[in-house]
Scaffold this motif. Structure first.
Motif, PDB file in Angstrom:
ATOM      1  N   SER A   1       0.815  -1.227   0.000  1.00  0.00           N
ATOM      2  CA  SER A   1       0.000   0.000   0.000  1.00  0.00           C
ATOM      3  C   SER A   1       0.841   1.267   0.000  1.00  0.00           C
ATOM      4  CB  SER A   1      -0.925   0.009   1.217  1.00  0.00           C
ATOM      5  OG  SER A   1      -0.162   0.106   2.418  1.00  0.00           O
ATOM      6  N   GLY A   2       2.083   1.169   0.491  1.00  0.00           N
ATOM      7  CA  GLY A   2       2.930   2.355   0.586  1.00  0.00           C
ATOM      8  C   GLY A   2       2.509   3.318   1.678  1.00  0.00           C
ATOM      9  N   GLU A   3       1.738   2.818   2.667  1.00  0.00           N
ATOM     10  CA  GLU A   3       1.259   3.659   3.758  1.00  0.00           C
ATOM     11  C   GLU A   3       1.762   3.122   5.095  1.00  0.00           C
ATOM     12  OE1 GLU A   3      -2.945   3.709   3.508  1.00  0.00           O
ATOM     13  OE2 GLU A   3      -3.008   4.840   1.617  1.00  0.00           O
ATOM     14  N   SER A   4       2.182   4.046   5.966  1.00  0.00           N
ATOM     15  CA  SER A   4       2.661   3.649   7.292  1.00  0.00           C
ATOM     16  C   SER A   4       1.490   3.174   8.140  1.00  0.00           C
ATOM     17  CB  SER A   4       3.362   4.833   7.977  1.00  0.00           C
ATOM     18  OG  SER A   4       4.453   5.281   7.215  1.00  0.00           O
ATOM     19  N   ARG A   5       1.819   2.295   9.123  1.00  0.00           N
ATOM     20  CA  ARG A   5       0.781   1.799  10.011  1.00  0.00           C
ATOM     21  C   ARG A   5       1.402   1.259  11.288  1.00  0.00           C
ATOM     22  NH1 ARG A   5      -2.337  -2.195   6.716  1.00  0.00           N
ATOM     23  NH2 ARG A   5      -1.556  -0.897   5.005  1.00  0.00           N
ATOM     24  N   ILE A   6       0.580   1.169  12.328  1.00  0.00           N
ATOM     25  CA  ILE A   6       0.971   0.522  13.578  1.00  0.00           C
ATOM     26  C   ILE A   6       0.103  -0.725  13.689  1.00  0.00           C
ATOM     27  CG2 ILE A   6       1.089   0.719  16.081  1.00  0.00           C
ATOM     28  CD1 ILE A   6       1.367   3.726  15.728  1.00  0.00           C
ATOM     29  N   ALA A   7       0.739  -1.891  13.707  1.00  0.00           N
ATOM     30  CA  ALA A   7      -0.038  -3.132  13.663  1.00  0.00           C
ATOM     31  C   ALA A   7       0.767  -4.257  14.297  1.00  0.00           C
ATOM     32  CB  ALA A   7      -0.402  -3.479  12.219  1.00  0.00           C
ATOM     33  N   ASP A   8       0.078  -5.384  14.497  1.00  0.00           N
ATOM     34  CA  ASP A   8       0.742  -6.568  15.023  1.00  0.00           C
ATOM     35  C   ASP A   8       1.744  -7.081  14.003  1.00  0.00           C
ATOM     36  OD1 ASP A   8      -0.783  -6.405  17.296  1.00  0.00           O
ATOM     37  OD2 ASP A   8      -2.370  -7.692  16.492  1.00  0.00           O
ATOM     38  N   CYS A   9       2.867  -7.539  14.525  1.00  0.00           N
ATOM     39  CA  CYS A   9       3.950  -8.000  13.646  1.00  0.00           C
ATOM     40  C   CYS A   9       4.323  -9.422  14.047  1.00  0.00           C
ATOM     41  CB  CYS A   9       5.152  -7.062  13.771  1.00  0.00           C
ATOM     42  SG  CYS A   9       6.369  -7.275  12.471  1.00  0.00           S
ATOM     43  N   PHE A  10       3.667 -10.407  13.433  1.00  0.00           N
ATOM     44  CA  PHE A  10       3.880 -11.808  13.793  1.00  0.00           C
ATOM     45  C   PHE A  10       5.206 -12.316  13.240  1.00  0.00           C
ATOM     46  CE2 PHE A  10      -0.756 -11.170  13.371  1.00  0.00           C
ATOM     47  CZ  PHE A  10      -1.103 -11.391  14.683  1.00  0.00           C
ATOM     48  N   GLY A  11       5.829 -13.185  14.026  1.00  0.00           N
ATOM     49  CA  GLY A  11       7.050 -13.842  13.561  1.00  0.00           C
ATOM     50  C   GLY A  11       8.329 -13.173  13.984  1.00  0.00           C
ATOM     51  N   LEU A  12       8.235 -12.025  14.707  1.00  0.00           N
ATOM     52  CA  LEU A  12       9.443 -11.303  15.108  1.00  0.00           C
ATOM     53  C   LEU A  12       9.701 -11.385  16.611  1.00  0.00           C
ATOM     54  CD1 LEU A  12       9.236  -8.093  12.897  1.00  0.00           C
ATOM     55  CD2 LEU A  12      10.526 -10.166  12.510  1.00  0.00           C
ATOM     56  N   GLY A  13       9.053 -12.278  17.303  1.00  0.00           N
ATOM     57  CA  GLY A  13       9.311 -12.443  18.728  1.00  0.00           C
ATOM     58  C   GLY A  13       8.543 -11.431  19.564  1.00  0.00           C
ATOM     59  N   THR A  14       8.698 -11.559  20.875  1.00  0.00           N
ATOM     60  CA  THR A  14       7.950 -10.703  21.805  1.00  0.00           C
ATOM     61  C   THR A  14       8.383  -9.252  21.740  1.00  0.00           C
ATOM     62  OG1 THR A  14       9.532 -11.244  23.543  1.00  0.00           O
ATOM     63  CG2 THR A  14       7.571 -12.636  23.378  1.00  0.00           C
ATOM     64  N   ALA A  15       9.635  -8.989  21.350  1.00  0.00           N
ATOM     65  CA  ALA A  15      10.129  -7.605  21.324  1.00  0.00           C
ATOM     66  C   ALA A  15       9.414  -6.767  20.274  1.00  0.00           C
ATOM     67  CB  ALA A  15      11.633  -7.576  21.079  1.00  0.00           C
ATOM     68  N   MET A  16       8.838  -7.435  19.260  1.00  0.00           N
ATOM     69  CA  MET A  16       8.171  -6.685  18.196  1.00  0.00           C
ATOM     70  C   MET A  16       6.802  -7.271  17.900  1.00  0.00           C
ATOM     71  SD  MET A  16      11.117  -5.614  15.451  1.00  0.00           S
ATOM     72  CE  MET A  16      10.021  -4.421  14.713  1.00  0.00           C
ATOM     73  N   GLU A  17       6.058  -7.580  18.950  1.00  0.00           N
ATOM     74  CA  GLU A  17       4.710  -8.094  18.735  1.00  0.00           C
ATOM     75  C   GLU A  17       3.831  -7.048  18.055  1.00  0.00           C
ATOM     76  OE1 GLU A  17       3.255  -9.381  22.460  1.00  0.00           O
ATOM     77  OE2 GLU A  17       4.389 -11.263  22.465  1.00  0.00           O
ATOM     78  N   ARG A  18       4.103  -5.777  18.351  1.00  0.00           N
ATOM     79  CA  ARG A  18       3.383  -4.676  17.713  1.00  0.00           C
ATOM     80  C   ARG A  18       4.411  -3.627  17.311  1.00  0.00           C
ATOM     81  NH1 ARG A  18      -1.787  -3.474  17.088  1.00  0.00           N
ATOM     82  NH2 ARG A  18      -2.504  -1.329  16.937  1.00  0.00           N
ATOM     83  N   ALA A  19       4.331  -3.132  16.087  1.00  0.00           N
ATOM     84  CA  ALA A  19       5.401  -2.265  15.583  1.00  0.00           C
ATOM     85  C   ALA A  19       4.843  -1.176  14.695  1.00  0.00           C
ATOM     86  CB  ALA A  19       6.430  -3.091  14.812  1.00  0.00           C
ATOM     87  N   LEU A  20       5.656  -0.124  14.569  1.00  0.00           N
ATOM     88  CA  LEU A  20       5.394   0.951  13.609  1.00  0.00           C
ATOM     89  C   LEU A  20       6.091   0.563  12.313  1.00  0.00           C
ATOM     90  CD1 LEU A  20       4.608   3.818  12.652  1.00  0.00           C
ATOM     91  CD2 LEU A  20       6.697   4.646  13.773  1.00  0.00           C
ATOM     92  N   MET A  21       5.327   0.398  11.243  1.00  0.00           N
ATOM     93  CA  MET A  21       5.859  -0.053   9.960  1.00  0.00           C
ATOM     94  C   MET A  21       5.831   1.107   8.966  1.00  0.00           C
ATOM     95  SD  MET A  21       3.826  -3.678   9.838  1.00  0.00           S
ATOM     96  CE  MET A  21       3.728  -4.718  11.302  1.00  0.00           C
ATOM     97  N   VAL A  22       6.997   1.392   8.377  1.00  0.00           N
ATOM     98  CA  VAL A  22       7.125   2.509   7.444  1.00  0.00           C
ATOM     99  C   VAL A  22       7.685   1.977   6.129  1.00  0.00           C
ATOM    100  CG1 VAL A  22       8.061   4.801   7.066  1.00  0.00           C
ATOM    101  CG2 VAL A  22       7.605   4.017   9.393  1.00  0.00           C
ATOM    102  N   PRO A  23       6.989   2.186   4.993  1.00  0.00           N
ATOM    103  CA  PRO A  23       7.492   1.680   3.705  1.00  0.00           C
ATOM    104  C   PRO A  23       8.689   2.470   3.200  1.00  0.00           C
ATOM    105  CG  PRO A  23       5.523   3.006   3.365  1.00  0.00           C
ATOM    106  CD  PRO A  23       5.710   2.894   4.852  1.00  0.00           C
ATOM    107  N   MET A  24       9.498   1.805   2.400  1.00  0.00           N
ATOM    108  CA  MET A  24      10.666   2.430   1.757  1.00  0.00           C
ATOM    109  C   MET A  24      10.528   2.339   0.239  1.00  0.00           C
ATOM    110  SD  MET A  24      13.805   1.035   4.151  1.00  0.00           S
ATOM    111  CE  MET A  24      13.552  -0.648   3.590  1.00  0.00           C
TER     112      MET A  24
END
Length: 735
Positions: free
Chosen positions: A420-443
């Protein structure tokens, strides 16, 4: 007990004289302080009034009483004038003082006494004294008339003016001495009120004037208010300047850098409410130096950043009495500045990175160490999927090999962010407990940056910096991509150039060998043909020479195109190049007139400039259909440029053809033989010059070749370069 009223008044007047004298001496000693000079003279007049009142109460001689009465009226008038002078000086209006105004202020309130003293000369006023007994008290009483009443009204106006000045000054928002002004105003009202009662006859005896007694009281009050603590202290400082509710610490310092006042924020910063009268450096060592530097500094525990703002505290006369220091907290701004500076430093590292994985590692390091985030990861796009290129230490080990494949996990938030090319804050599965929820920014097309905070909260500022970091990473990755494409393109070009050079070499070698064979066969056949057929042999020989020469010229052109600017350009003689082109382009037997007018100039070009000019001259000659063909060649100066103008009287060139004359698609039959005008435009571009056509007047066309004038340095080295170039050309022609 019978009270000796006269005795009390005499003692009170004497006390008033003593107090006023002491205050006059003290004020005169400090007369450099604003307002104290006029106050000293005011107290001197008060001493005189008190002493005259003692004489008035104790004398029994009518003549003495008359003299005392007149002198008292004179002194009281002076006091009224001095009161206005004191008010003007104290309120900072010294600019109004002139000699004439000062004289008027002192003389106008004393007109009655001056007239009374000179009454024998004119008889305008009544100034007699009589003894009057009231309640067993016998005292002299002055007899007055209308002039005295008018004078009294005038004095009331002067006194009111003084009070108005003090009242206005008391209400000023920047008055640092409100308490002091209030004391002076109150004491003055006491004296004026008592004097008013005497004038209205509201005293126990018409000869009793208790006004001098008030000087002992109000003189003391005014003197203390004026002279205490060198004319300024904490007491008179206006509290509204400190703004107790201001969140930033505020300190009021005197001229000795002692804290004379402060607000609650300053108490909280320094951890004590005992700041008054203490030197700044005793409260916080080094703080005064930080304030003097006028730069942001750190203070407190934990460290906070403060930007000191200083403004002078001045009195009503413009004199400096200290300064007000506001320690504006800029911790948030300083943190943002530190982050921007760190990002700028990191950008240099991004630019110097040679691999996408290195860029990803820099991004993760910056996000965790500078942005103070809990964890971070960078996913790069590869073959339609997102691969983990770098992860922080807080992320699980499994994330190192994590691949987001849209065919298997099309709803993964990382992939949705990338797509989508849009930033979001969402659950991030597969990255362990340190990143269960993350701010995702496209490049862009390169991937996604994922950043996780410890408390899963992301302030607007955090999002902005994450966006800047993602954009920086994207730019670095795009630069790497361009560099890779550029390297691949450069390698491809070098390979193609090598191939072209090889085939050109083979072609030139084969062509030269073929020309040798053809020339040999022509020479063999020359003795076998008759004289009428020999022109065919001459034609073969001529074309062999021309093709051989063209092969050499092509080699020179290729070397010029592929050479660097320093290797390609020299300072050449423009006139020599033109003369050489004429010899090659114009047949001596041709029916064409050529006029040449050249300046002896040196321009930036090389030996192929002669070939360039030959093509232009040939075009002017061969396409000239005039009955009397004519070509004129001259040069003109255009700043740092030299224009060679080749004008003909032929049919001219259409406007449409002028714009396409130098394109590669133009055919030779539209120009001249040889390399054509496309070759001319290519070479002029390599020389850093220009070429274009204009209409000739009245008929024909003008070709303009604009060369750059050779500078002294290039011209000085031209001779050495020419020798080496000639030698190289000779060797290359023999290849």
């Amino acid at each position: 007990m019978v009270v000796d009223v006269v005795g009390v008044l005499v003692a009170g007047s004497a006390a008033g004289a003593l107090v006023s004298g002491v205050l006059a001496a003290g004020a005169w000693r400090d007369r450099t302080m604003p307002g104290t000079g006029p106050f000293a003279w005011l107290m001197v007049a008060a001493v005189g009034w008190c002493l005259l009142n003692v004489a008035w109460l104790t004398t029994a001689d009518p003549a003495v009483a008359t003299a005392v009465f007149l002198l008292t009226r004179l002194v009281s008038g002076l006091i009224v004038g001095l009161w206005v002078v004191f008010a003007l000086s104290y309120t900072g209006r010294e600019a109004l003082f002139t000699r004439a105004r000062l004289v008027a202020l002192l003389l106008v309130p004393t007109l009655y006494s001056l007239l009374a003293l000179t009454n024998p000369l004119h008889g305008l006023v009544t100034a007699d004294v009589t003894q009057v007994m009231v309640a067993d008290v016998t005292l002299f009483v002055g007899e007055t008339g209308p002039v005295y009443l008018a004078q009294t009204a005038l004095q009331v106006g002067f006194i009111a003016t003084g009070y108005a000045l003090f009242g206005e000054f008391l209400l000023r928002s920047r008055n640092l001495y409100r308490t002091q002004t209030f004391v002076i105003l109150t004491a003055g009202l006491l004296t004026a009120g008592v004097q008013g009662l005497f004038v209205l006859g509201a005293t126990p005896h018409p000869g009793l004037d208790i006004t001098p007694l008030t000087f002992a009281l109000n003189g003391g009050l005014v003197g203390v208010a004026l002279l205490r603590s060198d004319f300024v202290s904490v007491t008179p400082l206006a509290g509204d300047l400190l703004v107790d509710e201001l969140p930033d610490p505020v300190l009021a310092l005197d001229t000795d850098e002692r804290i004379i006042d402060y607000n609650a924020a300053a108490t909280a910063l320094f951890g004590t409410d005992d700041l008054g009268s203490r030197p700044v450096d005793d409260v916080s060592p080094g703080l005064l130096d930080d304030i003097e530097r006028d730069e942001v500094f750190a203070l407190g525990e934990p460290l906070s950043y403060y930007d000191p703002r200083t403004s002078a505290i001045t009195d009503q006369h413009g004199g400096r009495r200290g300064r007000l220091v506001v320690l504006r907290e800029v911790t948030g701004q300083q943190r943002r500045q530190d982050r921007l500076e760190a990002l700028q430093a990191a950008t240099r590292q991004f630019v110097e990175a040679s691999q996408p994985e290195t860029v990803a590692e820099l991004t993760v390091r910056f996000a965790t160490r500078v942005l103070d985030q809990n964890a971070a990861a960078v996913f790069l796009a590869d073959d339609g999927a997102l691969e983990a290129a770098a992860v922080s230490d807080g992320v699980g080990r499994a994330a190192d090999e994590l691949t987001i494949d849209p065919e298997r996990t099309p709803d993964h938030e990382l992939w949705r962010t990338y797509e989508s090319g849009e930033s979001r804050i969402a659950d991030c599965f597969g990255l362990g407990t340190a990143m269960e929820r993350a701010l995702m920014v496209p490049m862009g097309d390169h991937g996604v940056v994922a950043i996780a905070s410890a408390d899963d909260s992301y302030a607007t500022e955090d999002r902005q910096y994450a966006s800047i970091l993602a954009q920086t990473t994207q730019v670095a990755l795009e630069q790497l991509q361009r560099q890779r494409e550029l390297r691949e393109s450069r390698i491809s070009i070098e390979r193609r150039n090598e191939q072209i050079e090889f085939f050109n070499g083979v072609l030139r070698h084969s062509l030269r060998n073929a020309m040798v064979v053809v020339q040999g066969r022509a020479d063999y056949l020359r003795d076998s043909v008759g004289a009428e057929e020999e022109h065919h042999i001459d034609s073969i020989t001529e074309w062999c020479a021309r093709l051989t020469e063209m092969s050499d010229a092509i080699k020179d052109i290729n070397e010029t195109v592929s050479a660097s600017e320093s290797e390609r350009l020299d300072a050449i003689s423009l006139s020599a190049a033109v003369e050489g082109s004429l010899e090659r382009a114009v047949d001596r037997d041709a029916d064409v007139t050529v006029d040449v007018e050249l300046a002896d100039e040196r321009v930036v070009a090389n030996h192929l400039a002669e070939e360039v000019l030959t093509s232009v001259v040939e075009n002017a000659v061969e396409h000239n259909t005039s009955d009397r063909p004519r070509v004129e060649i001259d040069t003109r100066h255009a700043g740092d440029w030299i224009q060679v103008r080749v004008a003909d009287n032929g049919p001219g060139i259409s406007d449409e053809l002028k714009t396409t004359m130098f394109e590669r698609s133009i055919s030779n039959d539209q120009t001249a033989g040889g390399f054509g005008l496309y070759f001319v435009s290519v070479m002029m571009d390599l020389y850093g010059g220009k070429v274009w056509y204009e209409d000739n007047d009245p008929r024909g066309a003008v070709a303009i070749l604009e060369f750059q004038r050779a500078d002294a340095e290039r011209d000085a080295t031209a001779a050495d370069a020419t020798a080496s170039t000639t030698e190289a050309q000779t060797k290359s022609h023999d290849d």
